[in-house]
Design an enzyme around this catalytic site. Sequence first.
Site, PDB file in Angstrom:
ATOM      1  N   CYS A 253       0.801  -1.234   0.000  1.00  0.00           N
ATOM      2  CA  CYS A 253       0.000   0.000   0.000  1.00  0.00           C
ATOM      3  C   CYS A 253       0.831   1.281   0.000  1.00  0.00           C
ATOM      4  O   CYS A 253       0.714   2.090  -0.918  1.00  0.00           O
ATOM      5  CB  CYS A 253      -0.940  -0.012   1.203  1.00  0.00           C
ATOM      6  SG  CYS A 253      -2.243  -1.257   1.052  1.00  0.00           S
TER       7      CYS A 253
HETATM    8  N1  LIG Z   1      -2.177  -6.814   0.908  1.00  0.00           N
HETATM    9  C1  LIG Z   1      -2.791  -5.766   1.431  1.00  0.00           C
HETATM   10  O1  LIG Z   1      -2.611  -5.460   2.587  1.00  0.00           O
HETATM   11  C2  LIG Z   1      -3.780  -4.957   0.621  1.00  0.00           C
HETATM   12  C3  LIG Z   1      -4.663  -4.121   1.309  1.00  0.00           C
HETATM   13  C4  LIG Z   1      -5.591  -3.400   0.595  1.00  0.00           C
HETATM   14  C5  LIG Z   1      -5.589  -3.469  -0.786  1.00  0.00           C
HETATM   15  N2  LIG Z   1      -4.709  -4.271  -1.445  1.00  0.00           N
HETATM   16  C6  LIG Z   1      -4.784  -4.320  -2.906  1.00  0.00           C
HETATM   17  O2  LIG Z   1      -5.471  -5.498  -3.298  1.00  0.00           O
HETATM   18  C7  LIG Z   1      -4.937  -5.995  -4.536  1.00  0.00           C
HETATM   19  C8  LIG Z   1      -4.470  -7.423  -4.342  1.00  0.00           C
HETATM   20  O3  LIG Z   1      -3.432  -7.426  -3.396  1.00  0.00           O
HETATM   21  P1  LIG Z   1      -2.996  -8.723  -2.599  1.00  0.00           P
HETATM   22  O4  LIG Z   1      -2.191  -8.231  -1.457  1.00  0.00           O
HETATM   23  O5  LIG Z   1      -4.160  -9.601  -2.351  1.00  0.00           O
HETATM   24  O6  LIG Z   1      -2.048  -9.423  -3.697  1.00  0.00           O
HETATM   25  P2  LIG Z   1      -1.407 -10.881  -3.630  1.00  0.00           P
HETATM   26  O7  LIG Z   1      -0.176 -10.812  -4.443  1.00  0.00           O
HETATM   27  O8  LIG Z   1      -1.348 -11.356  -2.216  1.00  0.00           O
HETATM   28  O9  LIG Z   1      -2.467 -11.799  -4.374  1.00  0.00           O
HETATM   29  C9  LIG Z   1      -2.846 -11.616  -5.688  1.00  0.00           C
HETATM   30  C10 LIG Z   1      -3.224 -12.987  -6.254  1.00  0.00           C
HETATM   31  O10 LIG Z   1      -3.738 -12.776  -7.575  1.00  0.00           O
HETATM   32  C11 LIG Z   1      -3.325 -13.858  -8.376  1.00  0.00           C
HETATM   33  N3  LIG Z   1      -3.468 -13.466  -9.771  1.00  0.00           N
HETATM   34  C12 LIG Z   1      -2.691 -12.645 -10.511  1.00  0.00           C
HETATM   35  N4  LIG Z   1      -3.213 -12.509 -11.741  1.00  0.00           N
HETATM   36  C13 LIG Z   1      -4.337 -13.243 -11.786  1.00  0.00           C
HETATM   37  C14 LIG Z   1      -5.319 -13.499 -12.773  1.00  0.00           C
HETATM   38  N5  LIG Z   1      -5.244 -12.943 -13.977  1.00  0.00           N
HETATM   39  N6  LIG Z   1      -6.328 -14.317 -12.463  1.00  0.00           N
HETATM   40  C15 LIG Z   1      -6.412 -14.886 -11.237  1.00  0.00           C
HETATM   41  N7  LIG Z   1      -5.524 -14.682 -10.260  1.00  0.00           N
HETATM   42  C16 LIG Z   1      -4.511 -13.860 -10.530  1.00  0.00           C
HETATM   43  C17 LIG Z   1      -1.912 -14.140  -7.918  1.00  0.00           C
HETATM   44  O11 LIG Z   1      -1.519 -15.462  -8.273  1.00  0.00           O
HETATM   45  C18 LIG Z   1      -2.036 -13.928  -6.410  1.00  0.00           C
HETATM   46  O12 LIG Z   1      -2.319 -15.145  -5.733  1.00  0.00           O
HETATM   47  C19 LIG Z   1      -3.848  -5.020  -4.939  1.00  0.00           C
HETATM   48  O13 LIG Z   1      -4.397  -4.052  -5.774  1.00  0.00           O
HETATM   49  C20 LIG Z   1      -3.459  -4.395  -3.613  1.00  0.00           C
HETATM   50  O14 LIG Z   1      -2.908  -3.119  -3.782  1.00  0.00           O
HETATM   51  C21 LIG Z   1      -3.818  -5.038  -0.763  1.00  0.00           C
END
Ligand SMILES: NC(=O)c1ccc[n+]([C@@H]2O[C@H](COP(=O)([O-])OP(=O)(O)OC[C@H]3O[C@@H](n4cnc5c(N)ncnc54)[C@H](O)[C@@H]3O)[C@@H](O)[C@H]2O)c1
Length: 396
Positions: A253
């Site tokens: 973030c």
């Molecule tokens: N981690 C946090 O604390 C947090 C908090 C709020 C918002 N976010 C936002 O949420 C979003 C996701 O973050 P995250 O932390 O969950 O990421 P992450 O990397 O933990 O997980 C993302 C998942 O998406 C999968 N993926 C990628 N491309 C794909 C596709 N085309 N189809 C299906 N699966 C696919 C990956 O294999 C992975 O398992 C980002 O935009 C992030 O900025 C994250």
Amino acid sequence: MRVAIIGQGYVGLTIAVGAAGAGHSVFGFDVNDGLVAELNAGRSHIEGISAEQLTYHLSSGAYKASSDAAILDGSEVIVIAVPTPLDHDRKPDLSYVHAAADLINQQIKTPALIINESTSYPGTLRKEIAARITGGVHLYASSPERVDPGNTEWGTKNTPRLIGGLTPAAVTKAREFYSSFCDTIIEVSSPEVAEAAKIFENTFRQVNIALVNEFAQISDALGFSSREVIEAAATKPYGFMAFNPGPGVGGHCIPVDPSYLAHVANEVGVPATFIKRANEVNLAMPAYVVKRVVASNGGSVKGKKVVVVGVSYKSNVADTRETPAAAVIDLLREQGAAVTWHDDLVSSWRGESSSPLAGADIAVVVTKHDGVDLAAITACGYVFDCTGSIADVDGI
Ligand SMILES: NC(=O)c1ccc[n+]([C@@H]2O[C@H](COP(=O)([O-])OP(=O)(O)OC[C@H]3O[C@@H](n4cnc5c(N)ncnc54)[C@H](O)[C@@H]3O)[C@@H](O)[C@H]2O)c1
């Protein structure tokens, strides 16, 4: 409702378990076959979701992970929760969001509510997702995720949830979905407002952390403790919010999201000067830490055994994305130190394994997890603490 969630990482799995707990039938889709197999075996890869919770929902049939895109069709609600990183030029990389939208376009024939939870700049739902999906008549809403991994006080249920839809029908349906497992729903007038709120929240933190990081350097040069000053300032009952200095910022973030705002600001010709400066200050913190460590060790750490304690970006999580520990270690090695690292939650990282704490000349504490062996840290000849939580040692 039948719900499909694209991406089973921190955000997607958290929402999947929340929705399964509310009685929905949830399919967690991910392109990572290994992760899908782990999840279906009841093994969670994130803090906050236990193996017991996962196993419970798997055995009741409320949740199933899959890497077969065919499971997406027939869902009433499809949530996109995929990475939104920066590319090599620190510009938004929307390739994962585009891939998810293209997948929906190919697979989904029955009308669905499509929600984007991935963090991105205002206009993403409308221009980068809905505009790419031409193969069906769907509803579209944005509900940026605010989850704070490892936070035991604020979770999916009690963190207020923002919703902005392309149409009133989308907002109504999104409210119906989220109100089944979130206490407070806040509707805003457009998806752009919801998207902007999320990145502004994170920019607020980024800029304030940079301010306090700069202040820590000023305080040290003036010979007093920035933390004592911050504590004193925080006694004012209004108009002040305490932020603490540290070795830099990590995670998904704070280091990344503000650059999404800077990108759109640039496109409309308004320079995002605070974001640029805050990035510079925060990215320079590892160099400041190493400079202080070297200065306190007679001007050289050449040949010294240094252990960097805690390599995840914050305490009690195993997430090493964008962690400032990487730069601290690299810069210490450039100075000729023999650097190992110790982290009970991160057993292997960058092709290296966690090493024991004992026997180091210098300990640099980047992140302090509960339960770390404090006595072993303070037994090192010199300790530099970036967390402000170890008494009577050097640090910021
Ligand atoms: N981690 C946090 O604390 C947090 C908090 C709020 C918002 N976010 C936002 O949420 C979003 C996701 O973050 P995250 O932390 O969950 O990421 P992450 O990397 O933990 O997980 C993302 C998942 O998406 C999968 N993926 C990628 N491309 C794909 C596709 N085309 N189809 C299906 N699966 C696919 C990956 O294999 C992975 O398992 C980002 O935009 C992030 O900025 C994250």
